[in-house]
Design an enzyme around this catalytic site. Structure first.
Site, PDB file in Angstrom:
ATOM      1  N   CYS A  60       8.495 -11.113   2.492  1.00  0.00           N
ATOM      2  CA  CYS A  60       7.088 -10.757   2.754  1.00  0.00           C
ATOM      3  C   CYS A  60       6.769 -10.862   4.253  1.00  0.00           C
ATOM      4  O   CYS A  60       6.923 -11.923   4.865  1.00  0.00           O
ATOM      5  CB  CYS A  60       6.166 -11.686   1.957  1.00  0.00           C
ATOM      6  SG  CYS A  60       4.408 -11.281   2.160  1.00  0.00           S
ATOM      7  N   CYS A  74       0.812  -8.719  -3.388  1.00  0.00           N
ATOM      8  CA  CYS A  74       0.815  -8.387  -1.959  1.00  0.00           C
ATOM      9  C   CYS A  74       0.566  -6.888  -1.789  1.00  0.00           C
ATOM     10  O   CYS A  74       0.959  -6.081  -2.624  1.00  0.00           O
ATOM     11  CB  CYS A  74       2.154  -8.769  -1.319  1.00  0.00           C
ATOM     12  SG  CYS A  74       2.192  -8.478   0.470  1.00  0.00           S
ATOM     13  N   ARG A  94       6.081  -1.763  -1.280  1.00  0.00           N
ATOM     14  CA  ARG A  94       7.292  -1.805  -2.111  1.00  0.00           C
ATOM     15  C   ARG A  94       7.133  -2.622  -3.387  1.00  0.00           C
ATOM     16  O   ARG A  94       8.086  -2.795  -4.146  1.00  0.00           O
ATOM     17  CB  ARG A  94       8.456  -2.378  -1.277  1.00  0.00           C
ATOM     18  CG  ARG A  94       8.803  -1.520  -0.067  1.00  0.00           C
ATOM     19  CD  ARG A  94       9.644  -2.293   0.926  1.00  0.00           C
ATOM     20  NE  ARG A  94       8.907  -3.419   1.514  1.00  0.00           N
ATOM     21  CZ  ARG A  94       9.420  -4.258   2.411  1.00  0.00           C
ATOM     22  NH1 ARG A  94      10.671  -4.112   2.815  1.00  0.00           N
ATOM     23  NH2 ARG A  94       8.696  -5.243   2.899  1.00  0.00           N
ATOM     24  N   ASP A 120       1.996  -5.012   0.156  1.00  0.00           N
ATOM     25  CA  ASP A 120       3.262  -4.360   0.499  1.00  0.00           C
ATOM     26  C   ASP A 120       3.533  -3.157  -0.404  1.00  0.00           C
ATOM     27  O   ASP A 120       3.491  -3.265  -1.630  1.00  0.00           O
ATOM     28  CB  ASP A 120       4.402  -5.389   0.361  1.00  0.00           C
ATOM     29  CG  ASP A 120       5.696  -4.910   0.986  1.00  0.00           C
ATOM     30  OD1 ASP A 120       6.210  -3.846   0.551  1.00  0.00           O
ATOM     31  OD2 ASP A 120       6.199  -5.581   1.898  1.00  0.00           O
ATOM     32  N   HIS A 171       6.468 -11.846  -3.007  1.00  0.00           N
ATOM     33  CA  HIS A 171       7.790 -11.206  -2.952  1.00  0.00           C
ATOM     34  C   HIS A 171       8.593 -11.757  -1.793  1.00  0.00           C
ATOM     35  O   HIS A 171       8.050 -12.062  -0.727  1.00  0.00           O
ATOM     36  CB  HIS A 171       7.656  -9.679  -2.840  1.00  0.00           C
ATOM     37  CG  HIS A 171       7.001  -9.223  -1.565  1.00  0.00           C
ATOM     38  ND1 HIS A 171       7.717  -8.701  -0.509  1.00  0.00           N
ATOM     39  CD2 HIS A 171       5.709  -9.230  -1.164  1.00  0.00           C
ATOM     40  CE1 HIS A 171       6.879  -8.391   0.471  1.00  0.00           C
ATOM     41  NE2 HIS A 171       5.659  -8.705   0.110  1.00  0.00           N
TER      42      HIS A 171
END
Ligand code: CO
Length: 211
Positions: free
Chosen positions: A101, A42, A46, A44, A98
């Site tokens: 999400c 992803c 993080r 993302d 994750h």
């Protein structure tokens, strides 16, 4: 100092640190890329592939998009997959989602995110429809979305197995091993949820002749 200038400054410090520890570091990496892994994760911020797996530059070939989707009309993803499998000869392809999400959560709503995001999130709505009975049986919303994150990763691994790129490599070279993982934002731990290997059969409608 401007926000972005800090990045350039940190980069200089990082390069100096690497060179100090190993004077041949960049010379070696510049001439050779032989990663054993393709990571489809992803976007993302993080979930940085190298950092959470303790790997170094040169070890993982990375593709990231919103909610780590494998879409069979996505030329970007397919070009990365083709290059990783047929040229870099990776041994493992990892789809890593994750918990928590945002893309997955957004797909569970009826919000109109406008044209492009709606198009993208539609792929996740299809996963919800495929697994509607299991998902509807989960009372807690948080747990239901966590399970959807896992089911989405499973479907994306399955989407990889549907491609002629993977089927051909499985038939001719018995690789790559496909993995579906889910990373926990709250504890930093990766939970393996599925895997597929050369020789495994999928619904025969997806299997190509004469590979
Ligand atoms: Co995400």
């Amino acid at each position: 100092m401007k926000l972005y200038e800090k990045l350039l400054l940190e980069n200089k410090a990082w390069a100096a640190e690497k060179t100090q520890a190993d004077p041949d570091y960049f010379n070696r990496l510049a001439h050779l890329q032989t990663p054993a892994f393709l990571w489809i994760g992803c976007s993302d911020s993080r979930v940085p592939a190298n950092e959470i797996t303790g790997t170094q530059p040169g070890e993982i070939f990375v593709h990231r998009n919103v909610a780590n989707l494998v879409v069979n009309t996505d030329v970007n993803l397919l070009a990365v997959l083709d290059y990783a499998v047929n040229h870099l000869k990776v041994k493992h392809v990892i789809v890593c989602g994750h918990y928590g999400c945002g893309g997955i959560k957004a797909a569970t709503t009826n919000t109109d995110f406008k044209a492009v995001l709606n198009m993208w999130l539609r792929n996740i709505k299809d996963v919800i429809r495929l697994h509607r009975d299991e998902l509807d049986a989960i009372d807690s919303e948080e747990k239901r979305i966590d399970r959807l994150v896992e089911l989405n990763v499973k479907e994306q691994v399955f989407n990889l197995a549907k491609t002629s790129i993977i089927q051909k490599a499985w038939k001719q070279e018995q690789r790559p091993h496909l993995h579906g993982w889910v990373y926990g934002l709250k504890d930093g731990i990766i939970n393996p949820v599925t895997e597929m290997n050369a020789g495994m059969h999928i619904d025969h409608i997806y299997e190509y002749d004469d590979l």
